[in-house]
Design a protein around this motif. Structure first.
Motif, PDB file in Angstrom:
ATOM      1  N   LEU A   4      20.659  29.440 -16.244  1.00 64.33           N
ATOM      2  CA  LEU A   4      21.543  28.323 -15.929  1.00 64.33           C
ATOM      3  C   LEU A   4      21.728  27.449 -17.154  1.00 64.33           C
ATOM      4  O   LEU A   4      20.745  27.083 -17.814  1.00 64.33           O
ATOM      5  N   GLU A   6      23.663  23.901 -18.254  1.00 58.53           N
ATOM      6  CA  GLU A   6      24.452  22.732 -17.883  1.00 58.53           C
ATOM      7  C   GLU A   6      25.259  22.229 -19.065  1.00 58.53           C
ATOM      8  O   GLU A   6      24.866  22.410 -20.230  1.00 58.53           O
ATOM      9  N   CYS A  22      27.629  23.779 -14.485  1.00 58.60           N
ATOM     10  CA  CYS A  22      26.437  24.608 -14.644  1.00 58.60           C
ATOM     11  C   CYS A  22      26.879  26.053 -14.530  1.00 58.60           C
ATOM     12  O   CYS A  22      27.300  26.500 -13.447  1.00 58.60           O
ATOM     13  N   TRP A  36      21.608  20.159  -7.579  1.00 59.07           N
ATOM     14  CA  TRP A  36      21.595  19.258  -8.734  1.00 59.07           C
ATOM     15  C   TRP A  36      20.459  18.260  -8.538  1.00 59.07           C
ATOM     16  O   TRP A  36      20.303  17.693  -7.446  1.00 59.07           O
ATOM     17  N   TYR A  95      19.836  18.187 -13.970  1.00 59.77           N
ATOM     18  CA  TYR A  95      19.487  19.603 -13.979  1.00 59.77           C
ATOM     19  C   TYR A  95      20.179  20.314 -12.826  1.00 59.77           C
ATOM     20  O   TYR A  95      20.268  19.779 -11.717  1.00 59.77           O
ATOM     21  N   CYS A  96      20.632  21.534 -13.081  1.00 58.55           N
ATOM     22  CA  CYS A  96      21.053  22.366 -11.966  1.00 58.55           C
ATOM     23  C   CYS A  96      19.939  23.378 -11.678  1.00 58.55           C
ATOM     24  O   CYS A  96      19.125  23.697 -12.547  1.00 58.55           O
ATOM     25  N   GLY A 114      17.986  24.979 -15.051  1.00 61.49           N
ATOM     26  CA  GLY A 114      18.598  24.857 -16.355  1.00 61.49           C
ATOM     27  C   GLY A 114      17.803  23.919 -17.238  1.00 61.49           C
ATOM     28  O   GLY A 114      16.773  23.372 -16.830  1.00 61.49           O
TER      29      GLY A 114
END
Length: 123
Positions: A4, A6, A22, A36, A95-96, A114
């Motif tokens: 992942l 972002e 993302c 998220w 963050y995803c 990510g």
């Protein structure tokens, strides 16, 4: 393994907007629910929003309801977070995350993360 990445973070004035993206790779994106999260300095990471694998169900933290919108494009293996009416308290690393899921499931725990993107809202 799901990778992942972002993007879309930056510096914005209070009241402004940003759209985070993302991009996922490594597995069939449409099999994964996406979330998220954010972490502000000195605070624990907190949930922001999530979307089911097909996009049919979304969920938001109370403080972002009506301001943030999560969406996904499974053809592009990308999930988005549109953030409007940003406030100073939205400043954080975002963050995803991904988790294999079924149907309209919104997981509480995520498997893949990510590296994060910084969002700074100036007041």
């Amino acid at each position: 393994q799901v990778q992942l990445v972002e993007s879309g973070g930056g510096l914005v004035q209070a009241g402004g907007s940003l759209r985070l993206s993302c991009a996922a790779s490594g597995r069939t994106f449409s099999n994964y629910a996406m979330g998220w999260f954010r972490q502000a300095p000195g605070k624990e990471r907190e949930f922001v929003s999530a979307i089911s694998r097909g996009g049919g169900r979304t969920y938001y933290q109370e403080s972002v309801k009506g301001r943030f919108t999560v969406s996904r494009d499974n053809a592009k293996s990308t999930v988005y977070l549109q953030m409007n009416s940003l406030k100073a308290e939205d400043t954080a690393v975002y963050y995803c995350a991904a988790r294999y899921a079924y149907g309209l499931e919104i997981p509480r725990v995520y498997e893949h993360w990510g590296q994060g993107t910084q969002v700074t809202v100036s007041s």
